[in-house]
Design a protein around this motif. Structure first.
Motif, PDB file in Angstrom:
ATOM      1  N   GLU A 194      56.365  23.373 -18.585  1.00  0.00           N
ATOM      2  CA  GLU A 194      55.654  22.972 -19.927  1.00  0.00           C
ATOM      3  C   GLU A 194      56.567  22.791 -20.674  1.00  0.00           C
ATOM      4  O   GLU A 194      56.811  22.545 -21.979  1.00  0.00           O
ATOM      5  CB  GLU A 194      54.515  24.574 -20.159  1.00  0.00           C
ATOM      6  N   GLU A 195      57.522  23.863 -20.782  1.00  0.00           N
ATOM      7  CA  GLU A 195      58.986  24.364 -21.888  1.00  0.00           C
ATOM      8  C   GLU A 195      59.935  23.248 -21.389  1.00  0.00           C
ATOM      9  O   GLU A 195      60.456  22.795 -21.816  1.00  0.00           O
ATOM     10  CB  GLU A 195      59.145  25.590 -21.367  1.00  0.00           C
ATOM     11  N   ARG A 196      59.619  22.903 -20.031  1.00  0.00           N
ATOM     12  CA  ARG A 196      61.091  21.954 -19.648  1.00  0.00           C
ATOM     13  C   ARG A 196      62.218  23.167 -19.625  1.00  0.00           C
ATOM     14  O   ARG A 196      63.514  22.286 -19.447  1.00  0.00           O
ATOM     15  CB  ARG A 196      61.116  20.543 -20.082  1.00  0.00           C
ATOM     16  N   ILE A 197      62.069  24.304 -18.962  1.00  0.00           N
ATOM     17  CA  ILE A 197      63.206  24.265 -18.556  1.00  0.00           C
ATOM     18  C   ILE A 197      63.552  25.183 -17.878  1.00  0.00           C
ATOM     19  O   ILE A 197      62.580  25.800 -17.028  1.00  0.00           O
ATOM     20  CB  ILE A 197      63.194  25.849 -19.830  1.00  0.00           C
ATOM     21  N   LEU A 198      64.630  25.257 -17.372  1.00  0.00           N
ATOM     22  CA  LEU A 198      65.458  26.131 -15.031  1.00  0.00           C
ATOM     23  C   LEU A 198      65.746  26.928 -15.926  1.00  0.00           C
ATOM     24  O   LEU A 198      67.178  27.095 -16.748  1.00  0.00           O
ATOM     25  CB  LEU A 198      65.673  24.906 -15.220  1.00  0.00           C
ATOM     26  N   TYR A 199      65.882  28.193 -15.329  1.00  0.00           N
ATOM     27  CA  TYR A 199      66.170  29.626 -15.582  1.00  0.00           C
ATOM     28  C   TYR A 199      67.220  30.205 -14.078  1.00  0.00           C
ATOM     29  O   TYR A 199      65.839  29.635 -13.542  1.00  0.00           O
ATOM     30  CB  TYR A 199      65.453  30.719 -16.414  1.00  0.00           C
ATOM     31  N   TYR A 200      68.347  30.436 -13.816  1.00  0.00           N
ATOM     32  CA  TYR A 200      68.439  30.727 -13.226  1.00  0.00           C
ATOM     33  C   TYR A 200      69.471  32.049 -13.795  1.00  0.00           C
ATOM     34  O   TYR A 200      69.989  32.414 -14.379  1.00  0.00           O
ATOM     35  CB  TYR A 200      69.744  29.809 -12.286  1.00  0.00           C
ATOM     36  N   TYR A 201      69.466  32.734 -12.179  1.00  0.00           N
ATOM     37  CA  TYR A 201      70.413  34.397 -11.838  1.00  0.00           C
ATOM     38  C   TYR A 201      71.046  34.150 -11.044  1.00  0.00           C
ATOM     39  O   TYR A 201      70.717  33.811 -10.026  1.00  0.00           O
ATOM     40  CB  TYR A 201      68.947  35.528 -11.919  1.00  0.00           C
ATOM     41  N   ASP A 228      66.066  15.553 -13.712  1.00  0.00           N
ATOM     42  CA  ASP A 228      67.399  15.664 -14.746  1.00  0.00           C
ATOM     43  C   ASP A 228      66.602  16.015 -16.093  1.00  0.00           C
ATOM     44  O   ASP A 228      67.233  16.191 -17.337  1.00  0.00           O
ATOM     45  CB  ASP A 228      68.944  15.084 -14.446  1.00  0.00           C
ATOM     46  N   SER A 229      65.653  15.937 -15.656  1.00  0.00           N
ATOM     47  CA  SER A 229      64.180  16.820 -17.262  1.00  0.00           C
ATOM     48  C   SER A 229      64.910  17.755 -17.912  1.00  0.00           C
ATOM     49  O   SER A 229      64.260  17.905 -19.559  1.00  0.00           O
ATOM     50  CB  SER A 229      63.620  15.930 -17.162  1.00  0.00           C
ATOM     51  N   LEU A 230      65.665  18.585 -16.589  1.00  0.00           N
ATOM     52  CA  LEU A 230      65.243  20.209 -17.624  1.00  0.00           C
ATOM     53  C   LEU A 230      66.382  20.439 -18.639  1.00  0.00           C
ATOM     54  O   LEU A 230      67.551  20.134 -17.550  1.00  0.00           O
ATOM     55  CB  LEU A 230      64.392  21.280 -16.106  1.00  0.00           C
ATOM     56  N   GLU A 231      65.728  21.829 -19.425  1.00  0.00           N
ATOM     57  CA  GLU A 231      66.990  22.485 -19.750  1.00  0.00           C
ATOM     58  C   GLU A 231      67.541  23.218 -18.464  1.00  0.00           C
ATOM     59  O   GLU A 231      66.395  24.106 -18.288  1.00  0.00           O
ATOM     60  CB  GLU A 231      66.879  22.852 -21.272  1.00  0.00           C
ATOM     61  N   SER A 232      68.446  23.416 -18.492  1.00  0.00           N
ATOM     62  CA  SER A 232      69.104  24.989 -17.934  1.00  0.00           C
ATOM     63  C   SER A 232      69.577  25.968 -18.273  1.00  0.00           C
ATOM     64  O   SER A 232      70.504  25.322 -19.353  1.00  0.00           O
ATOM     65  CB  SER A 232      70.174  24.342 -16.685  1.00  0.00           C
ATOM     66  N   LYS A 233      68.849  26.930 -18.476  1.00  0.00           N
ATOM     67  CA  LYS A 233      69.468  28.700 -18.784  1.00  0.00           C
ATOM     68  C   LYS A 233      69.701  29.384 -18.596  1.00  0.00           C
ATOM     69  O   LYS A 233      69.436  29.724 -16.988  1.00  0.00           O
ATOM     70  CB  LYS A 233      67.927  28.886 -19.818  1.00  0.00           C
ATOM     71  N   LYS A 234      71.161  29.783 -17.792  1.00  0.00           N
ATOM     72  CA  LYS A 234      71.493  30.909 -17.311  1.00  0.00           C
ATOM     73  C   LYS A 234      70.656  32.633 -17.721  1.00  0.00           C
ATOM     74  O   LYS A 234      70.983  32.660 -18.486  1.00  0.00           O
ATOM     75  CB  LYS A 234      73.345  31.372 -17.001  1.00  0.00           C
ATOM     76  N   LEU A 235      70.586  33.361 -16.619  1.00  0.00           N
ATOM     77  CA  LEU A 235      69.711  34.779 -17.513  1.00  0.00           C
ATOM     78  C   LEU A 235      70.580  35.450 -16.899  1.00  0.00           C
ATOM     79  O   LEU A 235      71.672  35.788 -15.364  1.00  0.00           O
ATOM     80  CB  LEU A 235      68.605  34.873 -16.624  1.00  0.00           C
ATOM     81  N   ALA A 236      71.838  36.553 -17.507  1.00  0.00           N
ATOM     82  CA  ALA A 236      72.820  36.591 -17.917  1.00  0.00           C
ATOM     83  C   ALA A 236      73.565  37.917 -16.825  1.00  0.00           C
ATOM     84  O   ALA A 236      73.853  37.967 -15.751  1.00  0.00           O
ATOM     85  CB  ALA A 236      73.664  36.688 -18.424  1.00  0.00           C
ATOM     86  N   THR A 237      72.122  38.938 -16.517  1.00  0.00           N
ATOM     87  CA  THR A 237      72.041  40.552 -16.071  1.00  0.00           C
ATOM     88  C   THR A 237      70.570  39.960 -15.029  1.00  0.00           C
ATOM     89  O   THR A 237      69.647  38.853 -15.227  1.00  0.00           O
ATOM     90  CB  THR A 237      71.933  41.345 -17.860  1.00  0.00           C
TER      91      THR A 237
END
Length: 255
Positions: A194-201, A228-237
């Motif tokens: 829904e938010e079009r976000i890919l979180y990764y750790y 390639d339509s998702l925004e990638s965001k890194k989870l730092a911890t």
């Protein structure tokens, strides 16, 4: 060129964004209906490309084809349903004998490719049901008839936006169902559609080489599954990861 209104809906789970309809006339492919977000240049190019791809010979194939790219517009893709209708009044003797070659294009956003591919046979089966009604005679090819087909397909195809969870370990990508996850491996991926976000750790304990390999796997998920339509965001911890899992009500399973 006539137009028919695209259904007005704010439903975020709508599968298709509109349709195109074209026929092969004596002068070549002719776009008759553009009820889509595409402008005429894009729509005409999509029709010519699609109808040329499936061919115009007497032994031409029928059925559902694609997905196909849309020329001049990278945001959209199409699938095309090709069929023939009886055309006894045509000036062309071959058309009178073999029928008028037609193509109904369903337009969708590129990030819906995964769902379209999984629903392909269902979509084709629904379209086949109209071959003896709206898609049988040339005189029945009216904008309102094609709109009925489009609306009925839309009403029967529902895509529910999901939160998807993956673990990448030893080069293998595993998707977990039922909002569960086993921690570990080189990376944990959470996708909020829904938010079009890919979180990764990624664990700080793994080697640089393993991190690079895991990042390639993450990029592959975004590219293949979502174009390639998702925004990638890194989870730092790890704490941030655990907070995100709790936010999305994802249960951690102990190995």
């Amino acid at each position: 060129m006539s137009e028919s209104p695209v259904p007005n809906s704010n439903n975020k789970t709508r599968v298709f964004e509109g349709m195109l309809f074209a026929v092969n006339e004596e002068i070549g492919p002719n776009l008759r209906i553009n009820a889509s977000p595409l402008n005429d240049r894009e729509a005409i190019a999509a029709v010519i490309q699609g109808m040329t791809a499936v061919g115009f010979g007497e032994g031409r194939v029928k059925g559902l084809f694609g997905p196909l790219p849309v020329p001049y517009n990278s945001l959209y893709r199409t699938i095309v349903y090709v069929f023939t209708v009886e055309a006894p009044r045509s000036q062309d003797p071959k058309t009178r004998e073999y029928g008028r070659f037609c193509a109904l294009f369903m337009v969708f956003r590129r990030e819906m490719i995964r769902f379209i591919s999984n629903s392909y046979r269902m979509i084709e089966s629904m379209l086949n049901m109209y071959k003896d009604t709206y898609l049988k005679h040339e005189k029945d090819l009216k904008p309102e008839s094609l709109q009925i087909i489009y609306d009925e397909i839309i009403s029967n195809l529902k895509y529910h936006l999901q939160t998807r969870i993956f673990r990448i370990e030893n080069g293998l990508t595993t998707e977990f169902e039922e909002r569960t996850i086993i921690l570990g491996g080189e990376a944990i991926v959470i996708i909020n559609e829904e938010e079009r976000i890919l979180y990764y750790y990624q664990s700080p304990e793994i080697s640089k080489e393993d991190k690079k390999k895991a990042l390639k796997s993450i990029e592959r998920i975004n590219r293949i599954e979502y174009q390639d339509s998702l925004e990638s965001k890194k989870l730092a911890t790890k704490e941030t990861l655990l907070q995100k899992l709790q936010e999305y009500d994802i249960k951690i399973i102990e190995e």
